[in-house]
Every structure is written in structure tokens, then in C-alpha cells.
Design an enzyme around this catalytic site. Structure first.
Site, PDB file in Angstrom:
ATOM      1  N   ASN A 127       0.867  -1.181   0.000  1.00 16.56           N
ATOM      2  CA  ASN A 127       0.000   0.000   0.000  1.00 16.56           C
ATOM      3  C   ASN A 127       0.902   1.229   0.000  1.00 16.56           C
ATOM      4  OD1 ASN A 127      -1.806   2.021   0.428  1.00 16.56           O
ATOM      5  ND2 ASN A 127      -2.589   1.263   2.385  1.00 16.56           N
ATOM      6  N   LYS A 141      -0.001   4.223  -0.349  1.00 13.19           N
ATOM      7  CA  LYS A 141      -0.718   5.370   0.230  1.00 13.19           C
ATOM      8  C   LYS A 141      -0.545   6.616  -0.641  1.00 13.19           C
ATOM      9  CE  LYS A 141      -0.401   3.155   4.667  1.00 13.19           C
ATOM     10  NZ  LYS A 141      -0.478   3.228   6.107  1.00 13.19           N
ATOM     11  N   GLU A 199      -7.360   4.546   7.596  1.00 14.70           N
ATOM     12  CA  GLU A 199      -7.143   5.965   7.265  1.00 14.70           C
ATOM     13  C   GLU A 199      -8.360   6.539   6.549  1.00 14.70           C
ATOM     14  OE1 GLU A 199      -3.415   5.330   5.303  1.00 14.70           O
ATOM     15  OE2 GLU A 199      -2.480   4.874   7.224  1.00 14.70           O
ATOM     16  N   GLU A 233      -5.798  -5.355  10.288  1.00 13.22           N
ATOM     17  CA  GLU A 233      -4.861  -4.249  10.482  1.00 13.22           C
ATOM     18  C   GLU A 233      -5.228  -3.499  11.755  1.00 13.22           C
ATOM     19  OE1 GLU A 233      -2.601  -2.889   6.711  1.00 13.22           O
ATOM     20  OE2 GLU A 233      -4.297  -1.585   7.032  1.00 13.22           O
ATOM     21  N   SER A 287       2.987  -2.131  10.588  1.00 14.83           N
ATOM     22  CA  SER A 287       4.396  -2.050  10.980  1.00 14.83           C
ATOM     23  C   SER A 287       5.239  -3.282  10.640  1.00 14.83           C
ATOM     24  CB  SER A 287       4.521  -1.717  12.476  1.00 14.83           C
ATOM     25  OG  SER A 287       4.101  -0.396  12.715  1.00 14.83           O
TER      26      SER A 287
END
Ligand code: 13P
Length: 252
Positions: free
Chosen positions: A11, A13, A98, A166, A211
Site C-alpha cells: 500500500n 498510500k 485511514e 490491520e 508495521s
């Protein structure tokens, strides 16, 4: 140990420029010729088409980071799942924390997106996970169950579905979940999908994100319950991502 089907999803982002995206894509194409697992990259919307041209014919597959739930219409600024399919996407990330946090996406919104994606043949990468506070109050299972119940409401017809566990507290914080905790959450999700989908549960892959880096990836390999990973930060740099891919490949 056979991790042949370990799924790796990057990802990117809103972290990379056009130039950086193309450079990293070309690098990955070059370096993954012998990669035996599945690799999916998810760049920003405007770069999808160009990235698709580069990876066409390679082992890398394309995913988008979001989509709208309508196919067509007066929805200024939104992107249709049909268009994503048309330009080469096979996957789409939905319900990322997000999006939930900054764009107030609800489980109901995500449910509409999951159904729209499936309708055009995109494979949803559906994200679920608890916040730090929910974790502290022991609400993980409750939160994950509620997210799954609503986001998968009315979903029956799918050939493939990816659920990414996640935990919000692990995203971009350097605080990775312990693989044992990830396994616990994954078994909880697996039980849910088994009850919900019966035999079709075998078409669901459950992966971990939050992470992940070149040092901790090893701990997530070799668990039947962890079928892949969704990586943010460490997938956005050549060196760290390549090191992760190397660790995964050596496990085979
Ligand atoms: P990090 O790997 O940077 O924690 O991000 C995880 C993530 O949000 C993937 O979707």
C-alpha cells in the site's frame, strides 16, 4: 515450510511521487522475476494506468487504494470500480483505517463498496481492526465482529476475498502485533467467515498489516492462519521492500 501462496500487498498510500512510483515499479518488476509468491502493488489513482503498462505480463498485479460504490454518474471526484477494472486493476483496498478516520467512511459505506467491487470482478482487500483504546478495553473481538458483520452484509457471490487484519494501533507506529496475537485475531476472523460463508470460506484469505518490516516479517511466516501481509511504509522503499521479499522467498 511452504509459503508459496503467501500474499504480499504494498500500500503506497499518498507517499510517492509519479517519478518515485515508476522507479519503484520498474525496480520490483526487475527483482521479482523469480518471486514465487503473489505480489500486488497499490499506487495512487493517477498512476494506475502507467504502472499497469509497466507490470503487464509480469508477476506483479495491480490494486487501487479505494473506489466509489456507484458505477457511473455525477459524483465529482470519485472513481468508479468499473473504470478501475477497465484500466487493469484486479484488487482494491477497502475500509482502510485511514479512510475510516479521515474521510469518515462507515461500515455501511464500505459494505456498498465491497459489493460494487465484486460486481465488476475486483477482489476486495477488506481492512478491519481495533484502535488502541478498543484494544485496551478488551474490545478487539467485538469491534472486528461488528466490522465484518456490516461490511459483508448481503455479500454472497464472490470467487475471492481478502480480509486484512490491520490493528489501527500498529499502523505506521512501529508497534507490530505479536504473531501469536495476529494468529488469534485471524482465527477469530476465520471462524466468522466459516459461519458466514460455509464452504466458500476457502476463497477467503486472511492477511496481517501494521508495521511489518524486514526485521519482523520472519515471525509472520509459516503460520497457517497468516496467509499474507499488507505493508505500508516498508513497501515504499526499494531496499526495505526487497529485503522483505527476500525473506519471504527464502522460506519456501
Ligand atoms: P505500515 O506498514 O506503514 O504500518 O502501514 C500498514 C498499512 O496501513 C497498510 O495498509
Amino acid at each position: 515450510m511452504n509459503n508459496n501462496h503467501f500474499l504480499v500487498i504494498a500500500n503506497w498510500k499518498m507517499k510517492l511521487s509519479f517519478k518515485e512510483t515508476l522507479k519503484l515499479t520498474k525496480f520490483l518488476k526487475q527483482k521479482t522475476k523469480k518471486f514465487k509468491n503473489e505480489l500486488i502493488i497499490c499506487p495512487s489513482f493517477p498512476f494506475l494506468n502507467e504502472v499497469f503498462k509497466i507490470i503487464k505480463g509480469s508477476k506483479i498485479k495491480l490494486g487501487a487504494q479505494n473506489t466509489f460504490w456507484e458505477m457511473k454518474g455525477s459524483y465529482t471526484g470519485e472513481v468508479s470500480p468499473k473504470v478501475l477494472k477497465e484500466i487493469g486493476c484486479r484488487y482494491v483496498i477497502l475500509g482502510h483505517s485511514e479512510r475510516r478516520r479521515y474521510f469518515h467512511e462507515s461500515d455501511h459505506d464500505i459494505n456498498k463498496k465491497v459489493k460494487a467491487a465484486l460486481k465488476v470482478g475486483l477482489i476486495p482487500i477488506l481492512c478491519v481492526g481495533e484502535t488502541e483504546q478498543e484494544r485496551r478495553f478488551g474490545q478487539r473481538d467485538f469491534v472486528v465482529r461488528r466490522q465484518l458483520e456490516v461490511t459483508l452484509q448481503g455479500v454472497t457471490n464472490f470467487s475471492s476475498l481478502i480480509i486484512a487484519y490491520e490493528p489501527v494501533w500498529a499502523i505506521g507506529t512501529g508497534k507490530v502485533a505479536h504473531p501469536k496475537d495476529a494468529c488469534y485475531a485471524h482465527s477469530f476472523i476465520l471462524n466468522f467467515v466459516k459461519k458466514r460463508f460455509g464452504k466458500k470460506a476457502k476463497n477467503v484469505k486472511i492477511i496481517y498489516g501494521g508495521s511489518i518490516n524486514e526485521k519482523n516479517i520472519q515471525g509472520f511466516l509459516g503460520h497457517a492462519l497468516i496467509q499474507g501481509t499488507l505493508i505500508g511504509g516498508a513497501s515504499q522503499k526499494e531496499k526495505s521492500f526487497y529485503n522483505i521479499l527476500k525473506v519471504i522467498n527464502q522460506e519456501i
